[in-house]
Design a protein around this motif. Structure first.
Motif, mmCIF file in Angstrom:
data_model
loop_
_atom_site.group_PDB
_atom_site.id
_atom_site.type_symbol
_atom_site.label_atom_id
_atom_site.label_comp_id
_atom_site.label_asym_id
_atom_site.label_seq_id
_atom_site.Cartn_x
_atom_site.Cartn_y
_atom_site.Cartn_z
ATOM 1 N N ALA A 154 10.028 6.061 5.500
ATOM 2 C CA ALA A 154 11.317 5.994 5.020
ATOM 3 C C ALA A 154 11.153 5.559 3.461
ATOM 4 O O ALA A 154 11.758 6.155 2.458
ATOM 5 N N LEU A 155 10.058 4.591 2.889
ATOM 6 C CA LEU A 155 9.736 4.247 1.523
ATOM 7 C C LEU A 155 9.296 5.802 1.050
ATOM 8 O O LEU A 155 9.858 5.845 -0.198
ATOM 9 N N GLY A 156 8.492 6.458 1.563
ATOM 10 C CA GLY A 156 7.767 7.685 0.842
ATOM 11 C C GLY A 156 9.057 8.918 0.481
ATOM 12 O O GLY A 156 9.016 9.320 -0.270
ATOM 13 N N SER A 157 9.884 9.003 1.771
ATOM 14 C CA SER A 157 10.999 10.012 1.611
ATOM 15 C C SER A 157 12.051 9.404 0.513
ATOM 16 O O SER A 157 12.678 10.124 -0.172
ATOM 17 N N GLN A 209 0.725 -1.217 0.014
ATOM 18 C CA GLN A 209 -0.202 -0.012 0.096
ATOM 19 C C GLN A 209 0.724 1.231 -0.009
ATOM 20 O O GLN A 209 0.511 2.001 -0.738
ATOM 21 N N PRO A 210 1.679 1.553 0.883
ATOM 22 C CA PRO A 210 2.532 2.612 1.050
ATOM 23 C C PRO A 210 3.565 2.774 -0.250
ATOM 24 O O PRO A 210 3.835 3.969 -1.202
ATOM 25 N N LEU A 211 3.891 1.483 -0.812
ATOM 26 C CA LEU A 211 4.726 1.669 -2.012
ATOM 27 C C LEU A 211 4.010 1.773 -3.323
ATOM 28 O O LEU A 211 4.572 2.680 -4.183
ATOM 29 N N SER A 212 2.740 1.600 -3.135
ATOM 30 C CA SER A 212 1.989 1.871 -4.480
ATOM 31 C C SER A 212 1.406 3.423 -4.205
ATOM 32 O O SER A 212 1.539 4.083 -5.187
ATOM 33 N N ALA A 213 1.333 4.019 -3.085
ATOM 34 C CA ALA A 213 1.295 5.324 -2.998
ATOM 35 C C ALA A 213 2.276 6.342 -3.199
ATOM 36 O O ALA A 213 2.258 7.330 -3.935
ATOM 37 N N ALA A 214 3.358 5.796 -2.965
ATOM 38 C CA ALA A 214 4.587 6.509 -3.306
ATOM 39 C C ALA A 214 4.843 6.511 -4.773
ATOM 40 O O ALA A 214 5.254 7.578 -5.434
ATOM 41 N N GLN A 215 4.687 5.713 -5.344
ATOM 42 C CA GLN A 215 4.821 5.313 -6.901
ATOM 43 C C GLN A 215 4.039 6.258 -7.609
ATOM 44 O O GLN A 215 4.248 6.903 -8.508
ATOM 45 N N SER A 216 2.611 6.267 -7.065
ATOM 46 C CA SER A 216 1.642 7.439 -7.685
ATOM 47 C C SER A 216 2.193 8.803 -7.484
ATOM 48 O O SER A 216 1.898 9.558 -8.241
ATOM 49 N N ARG A 217 2.470 9.001 -5.828
ATOM 50 C CA ARG A 217 2.907 10.523 -5.706
ATOM 51 C C ARG A 217 4.140 11.029 -6.588
ATOM 52 O O ARG A 217 4.227 11.889 -7.119
ATOM 53 N N TYR A 218 5.063 10.001 -6.463
ATOM 54 C CA TYR A 218 6.444 10.427 -7.071
ATOM 55 C C TYR A 218 6.906 9.856 -8.194
ATOM 56 O O TYR A 218 7.835 10.312 -9.030
ATOM 57 N N GLY A 219 6.255 9.088 -9.016
ATOM 58 C CA GLY A 219 6.576 8.307 -10.127
ATOM 59 C C GLY A 219 7.865 7.312 -10.137
ATOM 60 O O GLY A 219 8.282 6.961 -11.103
ATOM 61 N N VAL A 220 8.284 7.084 -8.843
ATOM 62 C CA VAL A 220 9.329 6.086 -8.725
ATOM 63 C C VAL A 220 8.850 4.493 -8.514
ATOM 64 O O VAL A 220 7.943 4.484 -7.568
ATOM 65 N N ASP A 221 8.879 3.552 -9.380
ATOM 66 C CA ASP A 221 8.519 2.437 -9.292
ATOM 67 C C ASP A 221 8.869 1.530 -7.889
ATOM 68 O O ASP A 221 10.130 1.959 -7.339
ATOM 69 N N ALA A 222 8.093 0.715 -7.440
ATOM 70 C CA ALA A 222 8.215 0.150 -6.115
ATOM 71 C C ALA A 222 9.577 -0.800 -5.987
ATOM 72 O O ALA A 222 10.183 -0.812 -4.891
ATOM 73 N N ALA A 223 9.875 -1.140 -7.028
ATOM 74 C CA ALA A 223 10.966 -2.391 -6.922
ATOM 75 C C ALA A 223 12.318 -1.425 -6.684
ATOM 76 O O ALA A 223 13.122 -1.902 -6.035
ATOM 77 N N THR A 224 12.410 -0.224 -7.298
ATOM 78 C CA THR A 224 13.553 0.664 -6.936
ATOM 79 C C THR A 224 13.550 1.131 -5.688
ATOM 80 O O THR A 224 14.709 1.282 -4.992
ATOM 81 N N ILE A 225 12.338 1.616 -5.054
ATOM 82 C CA ILE A 225 12.519 2.158 -3.873
ATOM 83 C C ILE A 225 12.816 0.765 -2.896
ATOM 84 O O ILE A 225 13.729 1.164 -1.930
ATOM 85 N N VAL A 226 12.457 -0.302 -2.962
ATOM 86 C CA VAL A 226 12.699 -1.387 -2.202
ATOM 87 C C VAL A 226 14.173 -1.820 -2.380
ATOM 88 O O VAL A 226 14.838 -2.211 -1.415
ATOM 89 N N ALA A 227 14.796 -1.704 -3.705
ATOM 90 C CA ALA A 227 15.988 -2.047 -3.971
ATOM 91 C C ALA A 227 17.076 -1.110 -2.849
ATOM 92 O O ALA A 227 17.940 -1.465 -2.341
ATOM 93 N N VAL A 228 16.775 0.278 -2.897
ATOM 94 C CA VAL A 228 17.447 1.251 -2.001
ATOM 95 C C VAL A 228 17.126 0.665 -0.616
ATOM 96 O O VAL A 228 18.242 0.781 -0.082
ATOM 97 N N TRP A 229 16.317 0.377 0.140
ATOM 98 C CA TRP A 229 16.072 -0.081 1.218
ATOM 99 C C TRP A 229 16.722 -1.238 1.333
ATOM 100 O O TRP A 229 17.560 -1.625 2.443
ATOM 101 N N GLY A 230 16.858 -2.348 0.636
ATOM 102 C CA GLY A 230 17.585 -3.641 0.756
ATOM 103 C C GLY A 230 19.155 -3.131 0.801
ATOM 104 O O GLY A 230 20.014 -3.872 1.594
ATOM 105 N N VAL A 231 19.586 -2.337 -0.043
ATOM 106 C CA VAL A 231 21.079 -1.931 -0.137
ATOM 107 C C VAL A 231 21.502 -1.119 0.952
ATOM 108 O O VAL A 231 22.655 -1.497 1.675
ATOM 109 N N GLU A 232 20.615 -0.300 1.652
ATOM 110 C CA GLU A 232 21.117 0.647 2.586
ATOM 111 C C GLU A 232 21.099 -0.081 3.889
ATOM 112 O O GLU A 232 21.911 0.232 4.709
#
Length: 405
Positions: free
Chosen positions: A222-225, A109-132
């Protein structure tokens, strides 16, 4: 993430010298360079004039001492020290892909909302989270104020870290994060996706609607930011970060992430997709050769640059890009890396550590997949005994030898 360890006394001595020299170079006298407290007293008026309250500053710095390990850590960043195939082996492995897909389901749900608001796909957001932070498992344990105070009073980019220290005090002043939880990396990054304090102030968002921007306790924040940061960094919705290509035999032409050219330019130079098909169309791209012309090659777009802006290292950006592809069900690089001794996944690293401990090596009883100083020393000693070059690398050849002996 550390250089080979020195003895504790030598390290403290080296720190004291660097600390004093750093303050002298910054305009302080030798007597003023005697302690971190004296340095902070000099910084206090400027920090308070930025709007930080005296109570916040004084409480956070009371009795504060410098961290003697900081400068060794600053000089040993893996993005610049580790072969690319070793770096990626530990960051883009099957375990992280499985964990990432689980997180995508959990936080859909928050990933979908972030993608809708900022245009960044969920997989890239989660990849940043995984690496960081390995999806929140590894925030870092160093007190942010102590780390930034040490760096602010030393020889390594002191002016930059003073800006970050001021920002950290502002975060405490505002109450977004409580002091007891304000911990992270040696450089002052913190939270699920490891924001620097100034980045937090500029970019972090309250994505869960509780009135606080909390990158430590709130995954949605964190995901939205992270999505907000990437969008501000130049992310273009609907554009791929890039793709792997095949170079013509003996290619010696231009390359470089920042040298963007039309796709037709690269096609005219003989580049094709890695499967041999034509490049087709797309936005301007640069040719990234992370291991030279004999390793995997990638055409990368502005969205790769947006990822790069997160940590200013091409190996880091490539790890996130490739992990995002894996999270989408795509394969990793097809072209092999130019090495006859590849690096190990985290699961294989843990197995290697367990085998070394069975042979009597002191690793503090930890088979955690983290190749720190003790593990490197153990590997090097084992390599020498096994007739291998004692370079301390956690590699396929070392694991094979440990399994067979």
């Amino acid at each position: 993430m550390t250089l080979p360890a020195h003895r504790a006394a030598s390290r403290r001595s080296l720190f004291s010298l660097r600390f004093a020299l750093g303050l002298v170079c910054a305009g302080a006298t030798p007597s003023q360079a005697a302690s971190l407290q004296e340095c902070l007293a000099g910084l206090r008026p400027g920090i308070l004039s930025s709007g930080v309250s005296a109570a916040t500053f004084d409480k956070a710095t009371a009795g504060l001492q410098a961290d003697p390990d900081i400068f060794a850590l600053a000089q040993a960043q893996p993005e610049f020290k580790t072969p690319i195939w070793d770096y990626l082996a530990g960051l883009v492995d099957d375990e992280r892909v499985e964990d990432g897909r689980a997180q995508m389901r959990k936080w859909a749900q928050p990933l979908s909302a972030a993608q809708s608001r900022y245009g960044v796909d969920a997989a890239t957001i989660v990849a940043v989270w995984g690496v960081e932070s390995d999806f929140g498992r590894s925030f870092g344990k160093r007190p942010i104020i102590q780390s930034l105070a040490t760096l602010s009073c030393g020889p390594y980019r002191a002016a930059y870290f003073r800006t970050e220290l001021t920002a950290a005090f502002k975060i405490l002043d505002h109450g977004d994060i409580v002091p007891e939880q304000f911990v992270g990396s040696w450089a002052g990054a913190f939270g699920h996706t490891q924001f620097m304090p100034s980045t937090f102030l500029r970019t972090a968002v309250d994505f869960d609607g509780d009135g606080r921007r909390d990158l430590i306790n709130s995954v949605p924040d964190a995901l939205g930011s992270t999505a907000a940061y990437l969008r501000k960094g130049g992310w273009t919705p609907g554009v791929e970060w890039g793709f792997e290509v095949r170079l013509p035999q003996g290619y010696a032409g231009p390359s470089g992430r920042t040298r963007k050219e039309p796709i037709g330019h690269w096609a005219a130079r003989g580049l094709v997709k890695v499967d041999g098909s034509p490049l087709g169309s797309g936005p301007n791209a640069g040719l990234l050769l992370p291991a030279g012309p004999n390793g995997p090659a990638f055409l990368v777009t502005r969205n790769f640059d947006a990822i790069y802006s997160y940590n200013a290292a091409e190996s880091y950006a490539l790890a996130i890009a490739l992990l995002s592809d894996r999270l989408k069900g795509r394969k990793g690089p097809i072209t092999p890396w130019p090495t006859n001794d590849p690096g190990l996944s985290r699961a294989d690293r843990r197995e290697l550590q367990a085998l070394l401990m069975r042979r009597g090596y002191d690793l503090d009883g930890k088979a955690d997949g983290v190749i720190g100083t003790k593990t490197k020393r153990a590997i090097s000693d084992f390599q020498a005994k096994a007739g291998l070059a004692p370079d301390g690398r956690a590699s396929v050849s070392v694991l094979a030898a440990a399994r067979g002996r």
